[in-house]
Design a protein around this motif. Structure first.
Motif, PDB file in Angstrom:
ATOM      1  N   PRO A  19      -9.015 -65.224   1.448  1.00 38.88           N
ATOM      2  CA  PRO A  19      -7.835 -63.741   0.690  1.00 38.88           C
ATOM      3  C   PRO A  19      -7.400 -64.331  -0.685  1.00 38.88           C
ATOM      4  O   PRO A  19      -6.396 -63.883  -1.038  1.00 38.88           O
ATOM      5  N   TYR A  20      -7.916 -65.417  -1.289  1.00 37.37           N
ATOM      6  CA  TYR A  20      -7.610 -65.962  -2.483  1.00 37.37           C
ATOM      7  C   TYR A  20      -7.252 -64.889  -3.446  1.00 37.37           C
ATOM      8  O   TYR A  20      -6.460 -64.941  -4.340  1.00 37.37           O
TER       9      TYR A  20
ATOM     10  N   PHE B 245      -3.658 -62.435  -6.967  1.00 32.57           N
ATOM     11  CA  PHE B 245      -3.595 -61.949  -8.075  1.00 32.57           C
ATOM     12  C   PHE B 245      -3.092 -60.429  -7.951  1.00 32.57           C
ATOM     13  O   PHE B 245      -3.129 -59.829  -9.091  1.00 32.57           O
ATOM     14  N   VAL B 246      -2.690 -60.069  -6.952  1.00 32.60           N
ATOM     15  CA  VAL B 246      -2.362 -58.711  -6.748  1.00 32.60           C
ATOM     16  C   VAL B 246      -0.940 -58.457  -7.114  1.00 32.60           C
ATOM     17  O   VAL B 246      -0.612 -57.594  -7.753  1.00 32.60           O
ATOM     18  N   ILE B 247      -0.161 -59.457  -7.175  1.00 27.99           N
ATOM     19  CA  ILE B 247       1.332 -59.367  -7.479  1.00 27.99           C
ATOM     20  C   ILE B 247       1.676 -59.506  -8.976  1.00 27.99           C
ATOM     21  O   ILE B 247       2.548 -58.900  -9.292  1.00 27.99           O
ATOM     22  N   PRO B 248       0.989 -60.456  -9.547  1.00 24.18           N
ATOM     23  CA  PRO B 248       1.840 -60.605 -10.898  1.00 24.18           C
ATOM     24  C   PRO B 248       1.592 -59.294 -11.777  1.00 24.18           C
ATOM     25  O   PRO B 248       0.604 -58.600 -11.743  1.00 24.18           O
ATOM     26  N   ILE B 249       2.536 -59.007 -12.581  1.00 22.73           N
ATOM     27  CA  ILE B 249       2.637 -57.753 -13.011  1.00 22.73           C
ATOM     28  C   ILE B 249       2.036 -57.918 -14.319  1.00 22.73           C
ATOM     29  O   ILE B 249       1.268 -56.832 -14.771  1.00 22.73           O
TER      30      ILE B 249
ATOM     31  N   GLU C  43       0.219 -70.736   6.670  1.00 24.84           N
ATOM     32  CA  GLU C  43       0.531 -72.135   6.561  1.00 24.84           C
ATOM     33  C   GLU C  43      -0.573 -72.665   5.558  1.00 24.84           C
ATOM     34  O   GLU C  43      -0.331 -73.793   4.884  1.00 24.84           O
ATOM     35  N   ALA C  44      -1.825 -72.150   6.026  1.00 30.16           N
ATOM     36  CA  ALA C  44      -2.870 -72.856   5.180  1.00 30.16           C
ATOM     37  C   ALA C  44      -2.944 -72.626   3.696  1.00 30.16           C
ATOM     38  O   ALA C  44      -3.360 -73.329   2.898  1.00 30.16           O
ATOM     39  N   GLY C  45      -2.434 -71.426   3.214  1.00 32.16           N
ATOM     40  CA  GLY C  45      -2.358 -70.874   1.623  1.00 32.16           C
ATOM     41  C   GLY C  45      -1.018 -70.613   1.640  1.00 32.16           C
ATOM     42  O   GLY C  45      -0.579 -69.464   1.710  1.00 32.16           O
ATOM     43  N   ALA C  46      -0.293 -71.590   1.053  1.00 28.94           N
ATOM     44  CA  ALA C  46       1.163 -71.282   0.702  1.00 28.94           C
ATOM     45  C   ALA C  46       1.360 -70.414  -0.475  1.00 28.94           C
ATOM     46  O   ALA C  46       2.291 -69.667  -0.631  1.00 28.94           O
ATOM     47  N   ASN C  47       0.131 -70.059  -1.390  1.00 31.95           N
ATOM     48  CA  ASN C  47       0.468 -69.319  -2.442  1.00 31.95           C
ATOM     49  C   ASN C  47       0.097 -67.832  -2.189  1.00 31.95           C
ATOM     50  O   ASN C  47       0.523 -67.078  -3.169  1.00 31.95           O
TER      51      ASN C  47
END
Length: 1647
Positions: A491-492, A496-500, A534-538
């Motif tokens: 789901p990496y 990039f969906v969030i940054p304006i 938990e596995a991907g904190a970002n």
């Protein structure tokens, strides 16, 4: 056919090679090939003999024969006899070496023959060619060229010879001095080397598997030394030689001894690299270098390592050089250089990377782009060697990732694409590559970037749009086609969906994520779709994802339109947002997406779309029903507010989402806390922020009304907003402007709170909480004195809030019982706003918004008293109606407004005024209420300023239409003031402004209907008189208002009558309009009373009227003057007509007016028309004057009075009132005017009248051209129009008949069009017309006989003649005209008889014999030099044959067929067409006793008909198709008949060659005995004057020969045919010669 004839055919064709046209050359070549396909041996021998005997034939012509020989050899090589092959080889060898000079095309053609034969007879060819390849003697250029081409054409046959050839050739290398010889040696060595390599690669198929590479190594090396050390190094070497050497060295390097190659490699590489200095030669250098490197790598060269740095540097420079992919050579060089890197990467991966990776750190754009290009190449082509180098390559990409150059960015994206396919992005550092790719997808969308940007790789300036396009394509490609990337990207990519700043990348991101999610679902790994935080904190949280995607969806068409993609992704992520959303979102989101896709940016309502999304959010929150989840969503939304500072529409929507979510939140503490935070952090200076914050509080108030109001009050009392006694103590740390913006926002918040508050609660809060605080913020006091704000934003916010509050009160549950105590105060405030606006400009919407607020206020309780209403109405009317015109507003206020704003603002303001007045009137729907309203409007309606009157009447019309619509009369009451109101508007019906007149009529219309309603009529009642009033509204744009004065003079003395009359007439041109009108009234009254005694003074009176009319411009006066003429004419008609006829021609406008005056009274008009007709018919129409300059010829000149009478008739009949009079004299007028037209065709004006025309033009007066014929035509048109036959005039005009009538050549066609139209549209009038016109068939004037005959001829085309029982007499008249001395009359008489087929076919059967006799007489007409009568006879005969009895036709069938046959080839298109069509019609009568005889006629004409399918005239082609279709059934061949029916459609194109081929096949199958007749007829057409026919005839013959059997071919005299074709082969037209050559080739069939 004997052998000599085949040879003769070939010889004839070869003789024609001297033709200068390339098309003929190609056809000769094709014909020779065709001959060779049938008799290859004989043709090859004939060609050989011809070339041998024609020693001096120029080489361009020899080339054609040699090319044909090559083609014949190739097609029949397997069956070629050895002896023939030997002859061909010997000839070709001699042709090739005959000239010591190089004549390329000739010798190449001969060489090609040798190569073609050598594919099978290699030994024979080598035996011959080797005789000319002697040791010690430098060979011919093409000997070596032939060796080279043979080595490629027949590898297995040629390689065994190469050893000896090389042995002989090597000593010759030193003998070659000329560059061309050196070049051909190089090409030979290149092809030899390539063929040897191919031989060695296919030893299992080779005839001699013992051949080894070593066999040739030494010889090749010896040659190499000469080429490289001598020729290549020579300073005199030219480009061609240099390239030949370079191309040869590549393949030769594979055959050199290993130790020699190792030894020579340093010098060879250096020498090749040195050639890069010539950019034009780069491709050949690179190609050869790649082959040398492959050879070196194949033998495991050790010396290559030492050359590697030099090699890499040179090759790197080539890649970095500018590249234009539109030049194929540059692109091929680029690819060859990349191949070199691929070869080096397989053996020296470390050295290569050691060279490349440091280059990426260099700042040069070209260096980076070139290096990245090489890196992409080796990643793709040397994946195994690069496997262990992945970390180094990834780490080296850091600097390129930071490069701002678009070319570098594109190169990086291409490298990333290659990396994705080979597992690089799974390595540490791969995330940086993906992040870079997403950042490029987020570049601005450039609509113009969707051009064909790939047309050039390097030379163009790349835009951000181009880079974005390739990045988007790459992201989707690696997401969907590279399987191993699914685990890397999912789901990496969600990060990039969030940054304006990555908003522009959302479209492609969502698309890829949706695909990856679907892929996971297909693998049935549902757990993979559940994000593991938990596995991907970002990874973004569910709340963040939902808020972000929902906000993005609010602007669905921004960028590339990512709204739909965001919603689809949201649907995919429903498990991650909340487990309870699957069913709801599965239904709602597809519906939202469908709505988006059904609309466009222009059609989608943004407001409605946002409301849909907010409803979706409400239902989502209701489905989740989790306070902690909702609270967390609120916190996330509020946290991200500041991120949208650069995107105000999205921030505004986020505020609405926050308000909606707060409304759904059950935690009042959280609600209060968040509202406080929102109020403290808002950016009040921005309008969108103020709007968003207000919307947020309003939506929150849906469930948290008290909290919202309390928080607003608390905010004012907080430290952030402290209330103080004075303005100057407020906001010490802020500007005054900012204070106003905060106040504006708070006021707007209260308005939205009122709008969204629960209906049952809102009334209790309106005055106590909402309005109290609004006025608290709006009214500022300084030292206890109220200070009026000047801030526009603050005013606008107050006005909007007042409107929302009023609507909230009106919509509330208890609105009927609510008394709005502050209503008067608010109305007063609104009026203050309106009064404060300047009366000379319209810069803001304050007026409009204030009136809109008043409109809502007046409907609320308590009602306004009369004084308040009056003040309100007066204020609003004065503020709007007195404004300058919108155009003036634009000029005055333009700089302060955006372009185009003034006009819409004005319209909105006027509409607001109308709505306010309607609202006021609605509360008092009584006559008194209406009267009160118009008491205020009355001064404006009567204003001296046009624009004020116009607006007032417009407003009045709107009010009255509203009153009429809303009026509900329950009891009959009097409309006591209707008279007063109608009196108010009636004058305006004649206002100078058209719009005022129209609105005034609307007002009267409405008032009268209101009166009917008050009288008791139902609302659906329609009054006819009132509806006529409405219908006349459009006519008021240009009113005709006449004020007439009545004067009587009953006691006027007789002796004073004339002087008074004439004096008064002088007053017609008085400058005062009222006086001039009065004068006309006096004159007309005098004439009515005393005009009878003025007979002798009529000319004088008319002359004065005429002179005064020239000076008068007022329409009403001119009409009155016309009345004067009419009064005189009723008393003295003959005198008036005689006087007016004497007026000068052409008639001026005044004379025209005077004539037209006579048409208004029926009896008088009829009498005047009779007088004018008598003048037209009795006088001589023209005089013939001898012209000295023209010798004995004469010209016709029109006489004056018939011409003047014609013009007068036109003027009278141009007046609609003349209609009844014209109908009464219809036949007389029609015949007289038609004959007048016939007598004036080609007639000139008298010389004196021509000079008058020129003088009037010279004096500057309008020039009215006068042509006798045109005036007669126009008069006839006017007569038809007024006589009720307007359709006749239109029909004639549609066929251009009026122009034909004026033409000397086409006059009869115009008459025919007129007769046809009369028969169709005016049939009942024809009986009297025919009776009146018949005597004119014996007129002394040819023109009148011609016109009458043409008219009757066309009448016979219509059934109306039969219906009116006129047929017999008209037919007899036409038969009698066959003896007329005038040829056109005889022709038209025959046309009339032919027209009977259409008009009266049953009469044709009865009179068939008589009609046929007439037609035969016409065809035999002796006095017909141009065959006009014969043409008409054939045309008419074609028409009547369909209705004629067979017994009548049989007796003369053959006579007709034989008589028309010569016309088939007439030079005149019409005669050809008509005779061929007639022949087709005759076939109907061919059955029975005439069948055999007529079949002979068909055979006699068949060739002609088939050839004329190529006629230059399309009409003749159509005729031939028709005739052939009709002849088909009579030919006794069903197949041929079907062909004619299926292929010969008139409007369908025909492939003539294919059609004739099939026709000839069936002719020869069914009528083989007719061959000689068919060919003989075609030979006749060899001399046709039409080149199309001359070309078709030999083709016809060729197809006949192609399909005839050998037995029947004996009918032909082949020698005669060949002789004729030989003569035709010299035709000046290329197409003819081409067809002859083609036919000559086909004659071989009957050998």
């Amino acid at each position: 056919m004997s052998e000599s004839r085949v040879k003769r055919l070939a010889t004839t064709l070869m003789d024609a090679t001297t033709d200068k046209d390339p098309l003929v050359h190609e056809q000769i070549f094709t014909a020779l090939c065709y001959l060779g396909g049938t008799e290859p041996e004989e043709i090859l021998n004939a060609c050989e003999e011809y070339l041998r005997q024609h020693d001096k034939l120029a080489y361009p012509h020899r080339i054609i024969i040699l090319r044909a020989m090559e083609a014949v050899v190739r097609s029949s090589l397997a069956h070629l006899d050895k002896s023939t092959a030997k002859i061909v080889i010997f000839l070709a060898s001699n042709e090739m070496t005959r000239s010591k000079e190089i004549i390329f095309e000739w010798q190449q053609a001969a060489s090609n023959v040798l190569v073609a034969v050598g594919r099978r007879f290699i030994n024979k060819v080598m035996e011959e060619v080797l005789t000319k390849f002697q040791p010690g003697i430098l060979p011919h250029y093409f000997i070596m060229q032939t060796f080279a081409n043979l080595s490629l054409a027949n590898v297995f046959g040629m390689v065994p010879f190469l050893n000896s050839i090389l042995g002989t050739m090597l000593p010759m290398l030193a003998m070659a001095k000329q560059d061309n010889m050196k070049s051909v040696f190089c090409y030979a060595l290149q092809y030899f080397s390539e063929s040897i390599q191919e031989y060695m690669a296919n030893l299992d198929k080779a005839p001699d598997p013992t051949v080894r590479r070593d066999t040739f190594s030494n010889d090749i090396f010896s040659a190499y030394e000469v080429l490289f050390n001598s020729w290549l190094q020579s300073r005199e070497a030219k480009v061609g030689l240099r390239l030949a050497v370079v191309e040869a060295l590549g393949p030769m390097s594979h055959l050199m001894p290993t130790e020699k190659l190792e030894e020579q490699l340093p010098r060879l590489i250096q020498g090749i690299l040195a050639l890069y200095r010539k950019p034009a030669e780069a491709y050949y250098v690179s190609k050869s270098l790649c082959q040398i490197l492959e050879a070196a790598v194949n033998v495991g060269s050790r010396t290559l390592d030492a050359q590697l740095d030099t090699l890499l540097g040179a090759l790197h420079l080539q890649i970095c050089a500018p590249l234009d992919s539109s030049l194929p050579v540059q692109l091929k060089n680029h690819n060859e250089v990349l191949r070199c890197f691929t070869v080096l990467a397989s053996s020296f991966p470390d050295r290569l990377l050691g060279f490349l990776l440091p280059k990426l750190e260099m700042g040069s754009e070209k260096t980076r782009v070139g290096t990245l290009t090489i890196l992409r190449q080796i990643i793709n082509s040397a994946s195994s060697q690069m496997e262990m180098k992945k970390p180094f390559i990834l780490s080296s990409m850091k600097l390129p990732l930071q490069d701002k150059s678009n070319k570098v960015k594109r190169a990086v994206v291409q490298v990333i694409s290659a990396m994705a396919h080979h597992g690089y992005l799974e390595q540490p550092g791969g995330e940086a590559m993906i992040e870079f790719l997403i950042c490029q997808c987020a570049l601005p969308v450039d609509r113009s970037a969707h051009l064909a940007w790939r047309h050039s790789l390097e030379t163009e300036d790349l835009t951000d749009g181009h880079v974005r396009d390739i990045s988007v394509n790459t992201l989707f490609l690696i997401s969907t086609t590279v399987d191993r990337m699914a685990d890397v990207l999912w789901p990496y990519l969600l990060e990039f969906v969030i940054p304006i700043h990555l908003t522009n990348a959302l479209g492609p991101l969502c698309k890829s994520l949706i695909f990856l999610a679907a892929q996971k679902q297909e693998e049935r790994e549902e757990s993979d779709l559940q994000l593991l935080y938990e596995a991907g904190a970002n990874l973004p949280s569910p709340y963040t994802l939902m808020a972000r995607l929902l906000v993005v969806a609010s602007q669905p068409y921004v960028g590339e339109g990512h709204g739909a993609a965001a919603l689809r992704l949201l649907n995919v992520l429903h498990l991650n947002v909340h487990k309870a959303l699957g069913q709801l979102w599965g239904k709602k989101i597809p519906a939202l997406v469908e709505h988006l896709e059904a609309n466009t940016k222009a059609s989608l309502s943004q407001k409605e779309w946002e409301e849909q999304l907010l409803k979706f959010l409400q239902k989502t929150l209701k489905s989740i029903s989790d306070t902690s989840w909702t609270s967390q969503l609120i916190l996330e939304m509020c946290k991200h507010l500041s991120c949208y500072n650069g995107s105000l529409p999205e921030k505004n929507f986020l505020y609405k989402c926050i308000g909606t979510t707060l409304a759904a939140c059950s935690s009042k503490d959280l609600v209060r806390k968040q509202l406080q935070e929102l109020l403290e952090t808002a950016r009040y200076q921005e309008e969108a922020e103020r709007e968003g914050l207000a919307s947020c509080l309003g939506l929150c108030a849906v469930t948290h009304l008290d909290e919202s109001l309390a928080k607003l009050e608390e905010f004012v009392k907080s430290d952030v907003f402290k209330k103080s006694a004075g303005l100057f103590s407020l906001f010490k740390d802020r500007s005054d402007n900012e204070v106003e913006k905060v106040k504006s926002t708070l006021i707007l918040c209260y308005g939205y709170v009122a709008k969204h508050a629960p209906k049952e609660l809102v009334l209790a809060r309106i005055e106590a909480d909402i309005l109290r605080n609004i006025f608290l913020y709006f009214n500022t006091k300084v030292l206890g004195i109220k200070v009026e704000t000047k801030d526009l934003v603050l005013k606008m916010c107050l006005l909007r809030s007042i409107c929302m509050i009023c609507q909230a009160i009106y919509n509330s549950a208890q609105s009927g019982d609510f008394t709005f105590s502050r209503k008067a105060e608010l109305v007063s405030q609104m009026m203050d706003f309106i009064k404060a606006e300047p009366l000379d400009s319209l810069r803001t919407p304050i007026r409009q918004k204030a009136m809109a607020a008043c409109m809502l206020l007046v409907v609320l309780e308590p009602p306004l008293n009369d004084a308040e209403k009056a003040e309100l109405v007066e204020t609003c009317l004065g503020a709007v109606l007195s404004l300058p015109l919108p155009e003036a507003l634009k000029e005055r206020d333009g700089p302060g407004l955006e372009a185009g704003c003034t006009e819409p603002l004005w319209c909105d303001t006027l509409c607001a005024l109308k709505d306010l007045l309607k609202s006021l009137l609605h509360r008092h729907m009584t006559p008194h209420g209406l009267q009160t309203m118009f008491e205020h409007l009355s001064p404006w309606i009567k204003s001296t300023k046009e624009h004020e009157r116009e607006r007032a009447v417009d407003v009045s019309a709107a009010i009255l239409a509203f009153y009429q619509e809303k009026l509900n009369v329950s009891t009959v009451v009097p409309f006591y003031n209707v008279g007063l109101l109608i009196a108010l508007f009636s004058p305006r019906c004649t206002d100078s402004l058209a719009s005022i007149r129209q609105h005034a009529v609307d007002c009267v219309y409405a008032l009268l209907y209101i009166q009917l309603y008050y009288e008791g009529f139902s609302r659906d009642h329609k009054d006819e008189s009132l509806e006529r009033l409405k219908a006349m509204r459009a006519g008021l744009k240009d009113p005709d208002v006449n004020v007439l004065y009545q004067v009587t003079a009953k006691r006027l003395p007789p002796d004073q009558l004339l002087s008074l009359l004439l004096s008064t007439l002088e007053g017609l041109s008085d400058p005062d309009k009222n006086c001039s009108r009065a004068a006309t009234v006096v004159v007309n009254s005098l004439l009515k009373e005393r005009g009878a005694v003025l007979l002798e003074k009529v000319p004088e009176i008319l002359e004065v009227v005429h002179s005064r009319l020239r000076e008068v411009t007022e329409d009403s006066v001119r009409k009155a003057a016309q009345q004067t003429v009419l009064i005189l004419a009723t008393q003295h008609k003959a005198a008036v007509v005689c006087s007016l006829l004497s007026n000068q021609l052409p008639l001026d406008s005044c004379s025209c007016l005077m004539w037209r005056a006579l048409a208004s009274e029926l009896t008088l008009a009829s009498q005047v028309l009779e007088l004018l007709l008598d003048k037209v018919n009795r006088d001589v129409p023209y005089k013939e004057n001898k012209s000295f300059l023209r010798g004995s010829s004469s010209e016709r000149v029109a006489t004056f009075f018939p011409l003047s009478a014609t013009c007068a008739l036109h003027e009278i009949m141009s007046v609609p009132e003349s209609g009844p009079a014209v109908v009464g004299l219809y036949a007389e007028l029609f015949v007289s005017l038609l004959l007048r037209v016939s007598c004036t065709v080609g007639v000139q004006l008298p010389k004196n009248m021509q000079s008058k025309e020129r003088k009037s033009a010279g004096r500057g007066q309008p020039l009215r051209t006068l042509d006798p014929c045109s005036s007669a035509v126009e008069t006839l048109k006017a007569m038809l129009t007024q006589g009720g036959s307007e359709e006749v005039a239109k029909a004639v005009a549609a066929g251009n008949g009026w122009e034909c009538l004026r033409s000397v050549e086409r006059h009869h066609d115009g008459v025919a069009l007129l007769a046809s139209a009369m028969a169709k549209h005016a049939g009942p009038k024809l009986a009297l017309i025919v009776k009146t016109l018949s005597p004119m068939l014996n007129s002394i004037y040819d023109s009148q006989r011609l016109t009458a005959t043409a008219f009757f001829a066309e009448l016979l085309n219509s059934k109306v003649v039969h219906d009116l029982v006129l047929l017999e007499s008209v037919m007899d008249s036409m038969t009698a005209r066959q003896r007329d001395p005038c040829t056109p009359v005889r022709m038209l008489a025959l046309r009339g008889l032919g027209n009977m087929a259409s008009g009266s076919p049953e009469k044709v059967r009865r009179h068939g014999a008589q009609l046929l006799a007439s037609m035969m007489n016409g065809m035999d007409d002796k006095d017909d030099p141009h065959s006009l009568v014969a043409l008409e006879a054939m045309s008419s005969l074609s028409k009547i044959l369909a209705f004629t009895e067979e017994r009548d036709v049989h007796s003369m069938l053959l006579h007709i067929a034989i008589r028309i046959r010569p016309f088939f080839d007439s030079e005149k298109r019409e005669l050809r067409q008509c005779s061929i069509i007639l022949f087709g019609h005759l076939t109907k009568f061919s059955a029975g006793s005439c069948e055999d005889a007529f079949f002979e006629q068909i055979l006699n004409g068949l060739v002609t008909l088939l050839l004329h399918l190529q006629d230059p005239k399309p009409e003749v082609i159509k005729a031939c198709k028709f005739a052939l279709r009709r002849c088909g059934p009579s030919m006794g061949c069903p197949v041929l008949c079907d062909m004619f029916q299926n292929h010969l459609h008139e409007d369908r194109s025909l492939h003539y060659g294919e059609f004739m081929n099939d026709v000839c096949k069936h002719l020869m199958q069914n009528y083989p005995d007719s061959l000689s007749r068919l060919v003989a007829t075609n030979l006749f057409y060899f001399k046709s004057s039409w080149p199309e026919i001359r070309a078709a005839a030999p083709m016809f013959v060729g197809f006949l020969v192609l399909h005839v059997s050998r037995a029947h071919s004996q009918q032909l005299d082949l020698d005669e045919l060949i002789a004729a074709l030989t003569v035709l082969l010299k035709d000046p037209v290329t197409a003819v010669r081409v067809k002859v050559a083609e036919t000559l080739g086909r004659l071989v069939r009957i050998a």
